[in-house]
Design a protein around this motif. Structure first.
Motif, short mmCIF file in Angstrom:
data_model
loop_
_atom_site.label_atom_id
_atom_site.label_comp_id
_atom_site.label_asym_id
_atom_site.label_seq_id
_atom_site.Cartn_x
_atom_site.Cartn_y
_atom_site.Cartn_z
N ASP A 1 49.85 52.94 32.93
CA ASP A 1 51.06 52.22 33.35
C ASP A 1 50.70 51.16 34.38
O ASP A 1 51.31 51.05 35.44
N LEU A 2 49.69 50.37 34.04
CA LEU A 2 49.15 49.36 34.94
C LEU A 2 49.06 48.03 34.20
O LEU A 2 48.68 48.00 33.03
N ASN A 3 49.45 46.95 34.88
CA ASN A 3 49.31 45.63 34.28
C ASN A 3 48.58 44.68 35.22
O ASN A 3 48.64 44.81 36.43
N LEU A 4 47.85 43.76 34.62
CA LEU A 4 47.18 42.68 35.33
C LEU A 4 47.66 41.37 34.72
O LEU A 4 47.71 41.24 33.49
N PHE A 5 48.01 40.40 35.57
CA PHE A 5 48.51 39.12 35.07
C PHE A 5 47.66 37.98 35.60
O PHE A 5 47.23 37.98 36.75
N ARG A 6 47.46 36.99 34.73
CA ARG A 6 46.80 35.74 35.11
C ARG A 6 47.41 34.62 34.28
O ARG A 6 47.80 34.83 33.13
N SER A 7 47.48 33.44 34.83
CA SER A 7 48.07 32.34 34.07
C SER A 7 47.05 31.68 33.14
O SER A 7 47.43 31.00 32.20
N GLN A 8 45.76 31.88 33.38
CA GLN A 8 44.70 31.40 32.49
C GLN A 8 44.44 32.48 31.45
O GLN A 8 44.42 33.66 31.78
N THR A 9 44.19 32.11 30.22
CA THR A 9 44.10 33.11 29.17
C THR A 9 42.89 34.04 29.23
O THR A 9 43.04 35.24 29.14
N ASN A 10 41.70 33.55 29.38
CA ASN A 10 40.55 34.45 29.28
C ASN A 10 39.69 34.54 30.53
O ASN A 10 39.12 35.59 30.79
N ASP A 11 39.54 33.48 31.26
CA ASP A 11 38.59 33.50 32.36
C ASP A 11 39.22 33.38 33.74
O ASP A 11 38.51 33.44 34.74
N GLY A 12 40.51 33.18 33.83
CA GLY A 12 41.15 33.04 35.13
C GLY A 12 41.20 34.35 35.88
O GLY A 12 41.27 35.42 35.28
N ASN A 13 41.12 34.25 37.20
CA ASN A 13 41.25 35.45 38.03
C ASN A 13 42.64 36.03 37.89
O ASN A 13 43.60 35.31 37.58
N PHE A 14 42.76 37.31 38.15
CA PHE A 14 44.06 37.96 38.06
C PHE A 14 44.89 37.60 39.28
O PHE A 14 44.43 37.67 40.42
#
Length: 144
Positions: free
Chosen positions: A121-134
């Protein structure tokens, strides 16, 4: 500098899932802003408190118990998962640490921008698709 450790199904820093709103406010003080529960576009939006210039968000159920915690990068603290700084580490390192505990759902509709681990029940979000930091990490009470 404060370190807020992410422990799935439990806590981020001193804030624990299931904790009462009054206890959260005893720890962090009165929030920078508050979002009252409301309905918009036919969607129920729960109560939320925002701390640390709105970077630390706490969501509550109707009994004012913490159901979700989401944390963005902020200069007053560092957020770690498995000893890794979530916001500055190479994203592959964060994902590898996560996948030692449970898989990421590669079929999730927002993958790879929003990574979801249903077992944690954990999510990580980043605005860059593959290589952006979270940019954020969040934990929720178990859905099952």
């Amino acid at each position: 500098m404060q370190e807020f450790k992410v422990i799935p199904h439990q806590s981020i820093g001193p804030i624990h899932l299931g904790m009462l709103r009054d206890n959260v406010r005893q720890i962090f003080g009165y929030p920078n802003s508050v979002e009252q529960a409301h309905v918009k576009w036919g969607i129920h939006w729960p109560d939320r408190d925002f701390f640390f210039r709105n970077a630390f968000q706490v969501t509550y159920n109707s009994e004012f118990e913490v159901t979700h915690i989401e944390v963005a990068s902020e200069p007053d603290y560092v957020v770690t998962f498995a000893g890794i700084n979530v916001h500055t580490a190479n994203p592959r390192e964060v994902i590898a640490a996560l996948e030692k505990l449970a898989p990421v759902d590669n079929e999730f509709r927002e993958y790879p921008v929003n990574l979801w681990s249903p077992d944690l029940d954990l999510n990580l979000f980043r605005s860059q698709t593959n290589d952006g930091n979270f940019e954020t990490i969040g934990i929720s009470i178990p859905t099952s």
